[in-house]
Structures are given as structure tokens and as C-alpha cells.
Design an enzyme around this catalytic site. Structure first.
Site, short mmCIF file in Angstrom:
data_model
loop_
_atom_site.label_atom_id
_atom_site.label_comp_id
_atom_site.label_asym_id
_atom_site.label_seq_id
_atom_site.Cartn_x
_atom_site.Cartn_y
_atom_site.Cartn_z
N ASP A 24 0.80 -1.25 0.00
CA ASP A 24 0.00 0.00 0.00
C ASP A 24 0.82 1.29 0.00
O ASP A 24 0.45 2.26 0.68
CB ASP A 24 -0.97 0.00 1.20
CG ASP A 24 -1.97 -1.13 1.15
OD1 ASP A 24 -1.93 -1.92 0.20
OD2 ASP A 24 -2.80 -1.23 2.07
N GLU A 72 -4.67 -0.82 -1.35
CA GLU A 72 -5.98 -0.87 -0.69
C GLU A 72 -6.91 0.04 -1.47
O GLU A 72 -6.71 1.27 -1.49
CB GLU A 72 -5.89 -0.41 0.77
CG GLU A 72 -7.24 -0.48 1.48
CD GLU A 72 -7.18 -0.04 2.94
OE1 GLU A 72 -6.08 0.14 3.48
OE2 GLU A 72 -8.27 0.11 3.53
N LYS A 129 -6.74 -4.81 -3.13
CA LYS A 129 -7.37 -5.53 -2.02
C LYS A 129 -8.40 -4.64 -1.34
O LYS A 129 -8.12 -3.47 -1.07
CB LYS A 129 -6.31 -6.00 -1.02
CG LYS A 129 -5.49 -4.88 -0.38
CD LYS A 129 -4.43 -5.48 0.53
CE LYS A 129 -3.58 -4.43 1.21
NZ LYS A 129 -4.31 -3.50 2.08
N LYS A 132 -7.74 -4.76 4.81
CA LYS A 132 -6.40 -4.43 5.30
C LYS A 132 -5.43 -5.55 4.95
O LYS A 132 -4.28 -5.29 4.62
CB LYS A 132 -6.44 -4.18 6.82
CG LYS A 132 -7.42 -3.08 7.25
CD LYS A 132 -7.17 -1.76 6.57
CE LYS A 132 -8.12 -0.67 7.08
NZ LYS A 132 -8.08 0.53 6.21
N VAL A 157 3.27 0.18 4.23
CA VAL A 157 2.55 0.91 5.28
C VAL A 157 1.12 0.41 5.42
O VAL A 157 0.56 -0.13 4.48
CB VAL A 157 2.53 2.42 4.95
CG1 VAL A 157 3.93 2.98 4.93
CG2 VAL A 157 1.80 2.73 3.64
N THR A 158 0.53 0.64 6.62
CA THR A 158 1.22 1.02 7.83
C THR A 158 1.55 -0.25 8.63
O THR A 158 0.85 -1.26 8.51
CB THR A 158 0.38 1.97 8.73
OG1 THR A 158 -0.86 1.32 9.09
CG2 THR A 158 0.08 3.26 7.98
N CYS A 162 -2.15 -2.51 7.71
CA CYS A 162 -2.16 -3.42 6.55
C CYS A 162 -0.96 -4.36 6.50
O CYS A 162 -1.07 -5.49 6.03
CB CYS A 162 -2.29 -2.61 5.27
SG CYS A 162 -3.94 -1.90 5.11
N GLN A 202 7.75 -14.48 21.55
CA GLN A 202 7.33 -15.88 21.71
C GLN A 202 7.97 -16.77 20.64
O GLN A 202 7.33 -17.64 20.05
CB GLN A 202 5.80 -16.01 21.63
CG GLN A 202 5.08 -15.10 22.63
CD GLN A 202 3.58 -15.27 22.54
OE1 GLN A 202 3.04 -16.33 22.91
NE2 GLN A 202 2.90 -14.25 22.06
#
Ligand code: TIU
Length: 221
Positions: A24, A72, A129, A132, A157-158, A162, A202
């Protein structure tokens, strides 16, 4: 197979099977008068990501590796823009409203296109798209599978909207996902920092993160 120095540990990289994903980098998010500005954001905060993305594009293009750009945007009749998305909040302009770069986030309008500095080259994929994430409503997974692409390097971005949504979608579909820390930006520095941390926490619950310099150095012959 190459190993890229990354957090939380080295990231496997398959030359030729790793697409560079540029999320994007549209005028509507990066330039004044677009969708990002309509939400009250300082769009200059995103500009730092442009040179690192340009360097990565040059590296991929020099090697003939796959490049994928997303935008987007919505159909002109907004049939793929849920009212819950269009009617939310109190922006100065809503999706589909006319602005200085045409109708906000509408396919074919100047604002929905990618900024000149990072404009797609012939043969690179451009995925429009409605959401997002880059997999929702795009058929992208099937195209990537058909092309034999198994690893994705994320930029754009961002970071926490997205880019992170697309990376989470990709992780759930089995792709090895690496985000390039200086090739992504947010209107909110603290959200960028947090998004990167939650990706690598994790044991790399969503994927890996690395600076562009480390990636480019590892790819150098
Ligand atoms: N508002 C915001 O931070 N992002 C978006 O609406 N779309 C993307 O991130 N591309």
C-alpha cells in the site's frame, strides 16, 4: 538456502521463492489530501520507509526475483466496501468521496495508485485488495502457490494495520514471513515499535524482523 540475520533468530531465505511484498505505498496514504490525511494523520511520518523499499526493489529486480505490490482500494460503485468501513468515525473525507487526488481509495483514481518513487515495473504483481489484509478477497494465496512462492519479505505501510494484518494472514497460510524494520512505517511510532515486538515475541510467533542493511548484506554475492 540463505540465512538472514534477524530477530528472534536467523531467518531462512529461499532465493527465487521469496517474494518482496510492498504493501500500500499509495499516494492516498503517503501524500497530503489522501485517505491517510483524511483520518487526521501526519503523512510525512511514512516517508522514511521509501528509500529502504527502493533499495530492496532494486535488489530484487537485479536478480529477477518476484515482486508483489498491493493497493488498498475499492470498486467505483463501492460494492466491495462494507458500510461498516466507510461510515466509521468522523474523517474529513470518506472512502469514495472526491478529494484533490480523486475519489479516496477508489481503483483507477490518482490517489489509489502507487507513488512514483516505488512504481511497479513491468511484470511485477499489483494486487488490489478491499481489506487491510492482502489475502481477503484477492485470490492471492492460489497465485502464490501456483508460482511456487513459499517465503515473503514484508515492507510498506502502515506497520500495525495493513502490513501486520497481511503478515498474520500469510503466517496462517504457511509462508515464512520476514518484515524489514526500516522499510515499514506507521503514523504512530509507538504502534510500529509494538507491532514489530509482537511479531518476533514468543519465538517469532508471527515471523522474523531485520533491518534492510542486514538483509541486503546477506544477499550480496
Ligand atoms: N490507517 C492506517 O494506518 N492504515 C490503513 O488504513 N491502511 C493501511 O495500512 N494500508
Amino acid at each position: 538456502m540463505i540465512e538472514i540475520p534477524a530477530r528472534p533468530f536467523p531467518c531462512p531465505f529461499e532465493p527465487g521463492r521469496t517474494a518482496l511484498v510492498v504493501i500500500d505505498m499509495q499516494r492516498d496514504f503517503v501524500e497530503p489530501g489522501g485517505f491517510g490525511a483524511s483520518l487526521g494523520n501526519d503523512v510525512t511520518r511514512l516517508h522514511a520507509a521509501i528509500p529502504p523499499i527502493a533499495a530492496l526493489l532494486a535488489a530484487w529486480r537485479a536478480r529477477g526475483w518476484p515482486v508483489l505490490h498491493t493497493r488498498e482500494c475499492h470498486r467505483p460503485d463501492l460494492s466491495d466496501c462494507p458500510p461498516a468501513k466507510r461510515e466509521r468515525g468522523e474523517p474529513t473525507l470518506r472512502i469514495g468521496d472526491p478529494g484533490p487526488m480523486g475519489r479516496l481509495l477508489v481503483a483507477g483514481e490518482p490517489g489509489a495508485d502507487i507513488i512514483p518513487a516505488l512504481y511497479p515495473a513491468a511484470g511485477e504483481w499489483v494486487i488490489d485488495k478491499p481489506g487491510k489484509g492482502m489475502f481477503w478477497g484477492t485470490g492471492l494465496h492460489e497465485r502464490l502457490q501456483a508460482a511456487g512462492i513459499t517465503h515473503l519479505v514484508f515492507t510498506g505501510v502502515t506497520t500495525e494495520v495493513c502490513v501486520q494484518t497481511s503478515m498474520r494472514e500469510a503466517n496462517d497460510r504457511g509462508y515464512v514471513c520476514l518484515i524489514v524494520e526500516d522499510a515499514t512505517e506507521s503514523y504512530f511510532p509507538e504502534f510500529k515499535r509494538a507491532a514489530l515486538e509482537m511479531i518476533v515475541a514468543q519465538g517469532g510467533i508471527i515471523g522474523w524482523a531485520t533491518p534492510s542493511a542486514a538483509l541486503l548484506e546477506a544477499l550480496a554475492p
